[in-house]
Motif scaffolding. Structure first.
Motif, PDB file in Angstrom:
ATOM      1  N   UNK A 125       0.839  -1.204   0.000  1.00 58.22           N
ATOM      2  CA  UNK A 125       0.000   0.000   0.000  1.00 58.22           C
ATOM      3  C   UNK A 125       0.872   1.250   0.000  1.00 58.22           C
ATOM      4  N   UNK A 126       1.899   1.252   0.850  1.00 61.67           N
ATOM      5  CA  UNK A 126       2.815   2.394   0.905  1.00 61.67           C
ATOM      6  C   UNK A 126       3.466   2.620  -0.457  1.00 61.67           C
ATOM      7  N   UNK A 127       3.919   1.546  -1.097  1.00 60.77           N
ATOM      8  CA  UNK A 127       4.555   1.666  -2.408  1.00 60.77           C
ATOM      9  C   UNK A 127       3.587   2.261  -3.429  1.00 60.77           C
ATOM     10  N   UNK A 128       2.325   1.830  -3.384  1.00 61.42           N
ATOM     11  CA  UNK A 128       1.314   2.355  -4.302  1.00 61.42           C
ATOM     12  C   UNK A 128       1.087   3.852  -4.077  1.00 61.42           C
ATOM     13  N   UNK A 129       0.955   4.240  -2.804  1.00 57.56           N
ATOM     14  CA  UNK A 129       0.722   5.650  -2.501  1.00 57.56           C
ATOM     15  C   UNK A 129       1.931   6.507  -2.872  1.00 57.56           C
ATOM     16  N   UNK A 130       3.115   5.925  -2.747  1.00 53.25           N
ATOM     17  CA  UNK A 130       4.323   6.688  -3.073  1.00 53.25           C
ATOM     18  C   UNK A 130       4.452   6.919  -4.570  1.00 53.25           C
ATOM     19  N   UNK A 131       3.831   6.056  -5.362  1.00 48.47           N
ATOM     20  CA  UNK A 131       3.748   6.319  -6.804  1.00 48.47           C
ATOM     21  C   UNK A 131       3.013   7.639  -7.021  1.00 48.47           C
ATOM     22  N   UNK A 132       1.945   7.855  -6.232  1.00 46.31           N
ATOM     23  CA  UNK A 132       1.151   9.067  -6.387  1.00 46.31           C
ATOM     24  C   UNK A 132       1.833  10.315  -5.880  1.00 46.31           C
ATOM     25  N   UNK A 133       2.690  10.206  -4.863  1.00 46.68           N
ATOM     26  CA  UNK A 133       3.347  11.392  -4.321  1.00 46.68           C
ATOM     27  C   UNK A 133       4.712  11.606  -4.981  1.00 46.68           C
ATOM     28  N   UNK A 134       5.674  10.722  -4.691  1.00 53.39           N
ATOM     29  CA  UNK A 134       6.997  10.928  -5.278  1.00 53.39           C
ATOM     30  C   UNK A 134       6.989  10.722  -6.793  1.00 53.39           C
ATOM     31  N   UNK A 135       6.209   9.751  -7.267  1.00 53.80           N
ATOM     32  CA  UNK A 135       6.129   9.550  -8.710  1.00 53.80           C
ATOM     33  C   UNK A 135       5.647  10.805  -9.410  1.00 53.80           C
ATOM     34  N   UNK A 136       4.686  11.496  -8.786  1.00 53.05           N
ATOM     35  CA  UNK A 136       4.196  12.759  -9.349  1.00 53.05           C
ATOM     36  C   UNK A 136       5.301  13.813  -9.327  1.00 53.05           C
ATOM     37  N   UNK A 137       5.985  13.924  -8.181  1.00 59.63           N
ATOM     38  CA  UNK A 137       7.024  14.951  -8.066  1.00 59.63           C
ATOM     39  C   UNK A 137       8.115  14.773  -9.119  1.00 59.63           C
TER      40      UNK A 137
END
Length: 475
Positions: free
Chosen positions: A242-254
């Motif tokens: 779940x953390x990895x998925x959410x990090x796609x949305x935050x850091x992946x966006x950045x």
């Protein structure tokens, strides 16, 4: 913590480090941690700059000289994103195996390889596209620095300060993106868009300074363990995915927008009638603002998460990112409908939407990473066969391993952003509208996942991000 086992002045080695020992922390441990944090930030900073160097180089690459069109440039900047993301997995275990100080020195010096390659290609534009891709891929080594740096700093700081420390470390690294873009702007504004070698030369010096500083002032810790087996163990917990998925949305966006924002703006400026030199200058004047705000916001995302909770801040962040993506969709649809006639208004909406996404992704980066040590701190309390020290060590090692894995998966989100934009511009519509709809839909999914996993009531088997929640002790 090193007070009873002094740091060797020759090898800078601390045999035993316990950041949770409050007395030792106040007696000098916090000064050691701060010193390592400062140089870790600097080394990660130049790593991020080198990782994102091709987002700046494309502004120095007119199509008529280098023969690479807009779609080719989107793919060119996606390649180092991919390589850097994958390298985060081995970089995560490197600090435990070789020492945080030793690996920081090595990883800073190795940045000279892509810098020298980039310098050569920009001075000799006649090479094939494949050659450019290869050199851009080598720049991915800068992306790996994030994982080793974050894992190292995670070990130095106590649980109560991890949100701020990790946010500051990551934010200081992230700010390498706008800084190299500012240097590119300075070069374009003063000597034009033909002198990219100056940017490369500046970073050859900075990388050398980072390596020397790390050698002189950082320390290796002796009681660290973050091998691939530990990383594999973290993946047995659903929260890790779940953390990895959410990090796609935050850091992946950045990182994705950091590489793509300048190109999207340059395309719009060229469509508005700018010459390549004018478009490069106008783009450079804007492109650094978003990454700068996102980088500054990251430690505050961690600090807010320390006070309010990582799950809540992450939920609010994704909800706001959905609205910001809606601005991009609106702007692009207006541009499509008017065939560019409303270019000034479209550019304004695009800039506002992108800057909001950068700022919010920075906050989300800090809040998502705060959840990681909270998860394993809570889970450790359920390991009754371990004593208090063993629980702390298990929590620290598992957190460090997940930081690397989540960083790797999150970075792949940046690859996805550039590939989706490339596909959107290659479509019949020749615009970014389709890509913006995809981004909006993904943020909606992130809102739901965050609420479902971290914020439902305990009676519904929540996975609260509060480290004291017993729900996190079992999976």
């Amino acid at each position: 913590m090193g007070l009873d086992a002094p740091v060797s002045t020759r090898k800078r080695y601390i045999a035993k480090w316990d950041a949770e020992d409050v007395d030792a922390w106040e007696a000098g441990g916090k000064d050691i941690a701060k010193r390592n944090l400062v140089w870790s930030v600097f080394a990660e900073h130049v790593g991020f700059s080198v990782w994102s160097i091709w987002s700046v180089m494309v502004l120095f690459m007119p199509t008529d000289i280098y023969g690479i069109d807009a779609a080719g440039k989107f793919f060119l900047v996606a390649v180092p994103t991919l390589v850097g993301s994958l390298l985060r997995i081995p970089y995560t275990v490197a600090t435990a195996k070789f020492g945080g100080r030793n690996w920081t020195v090595f990883s800073a010096f190795v940045l000279w390889v892509p810098l020298i390659g980039t310098l050569y290609l920009m001075l000799n534009p006649g090479h094939s596209y494949t050659t450019f891709l290869l050199v851009a891929a080598i720049a991915g080594v800068g992306g790996g620095n994030f994982a080793s740096s974050m894992t190292n700093i995670n070990a130095f700081y106590p649980q109560r300060l991890k949100g701020w420390a990790l946010g500051l470390n990551a934010g200081g690294g992230n700010i390498g993106v706008p800084v190299i873009q500012l240097i590119g702007l300075l070069v374009i504004a003063t000597v034009g868009n033909t002198e990219a070698w100056i940017v490369c030369s500046v970073y050859l010096v900075l990388c050398g300074a980072a390596a020397v500083g790390a050698a002189l002032f950082m320390d290796n810790l002796g009681n660290q363990k973050a091998d691939l087996r530990a990383m594999g163990n973290t993946l047995k917990f659903s929260h890790s995915w779940v953390i990895a998925f959410l990090y796609i949305g935050t850091f992946g966006s950045f990182i994705g927008y950091s590489f793509a924002f300048g190109q999207v703006m340059q395309i719009n400026f060229l469509a508005g009638g700018d010459t390549p030199a004018q478009a490069a200058l106008h783009t450079a004047q804007i492109a650094f603002i978003g990454p700068l705000l996102g980088s500054i916001a990251r430690p505050y995302g961690g600090k807010l998460a320390d006070r309010i909770g990582g799950g809540k801040i992450t939920l609010y962040t994704f909800a706001a990112m959905t609205l910001a993506a809606g601005l991009l969709v609106t702007a692009s649809m207006i541009d499509d409908a008017t065939a560019g006639a409303a270019s000034t208004g479209v550019l304004t909406l695009l800039v506002v939407g992108f800057i909001a996404l950068f700022l919010l992704s920075g906050l989300g980066n800090g809040s998502v990473y705060k959840i990681i040590p909270s998860i394993f701190e809570a889970k450790a309390q359920g390991l009754d066969h371990l004593n208090a020290e063993e629980k702390a060590t298990w929590s620290r090692n598992m957190s460090g391993a997940l930081i690397g894995f989540a960083g790797a998966i999150g970075g792949l989100g940046g690859v996805g952003i550039n590939l989706v934009l490339r596909a959107s511009y290659l479509s019949d519509a020749k615009s970014a509208t389709m890509a913006f709809w995809v981004f909006l839909a993904f943020y909606v999914a992130c809102v739901f996942v965050t609420w479902f996993v971290f914020l439902r009531r305990p009676t519904e088997r929540t996975a609260s991000d509060d480290a004291r929640s017993p729900a996190l002790a079992t999976d």
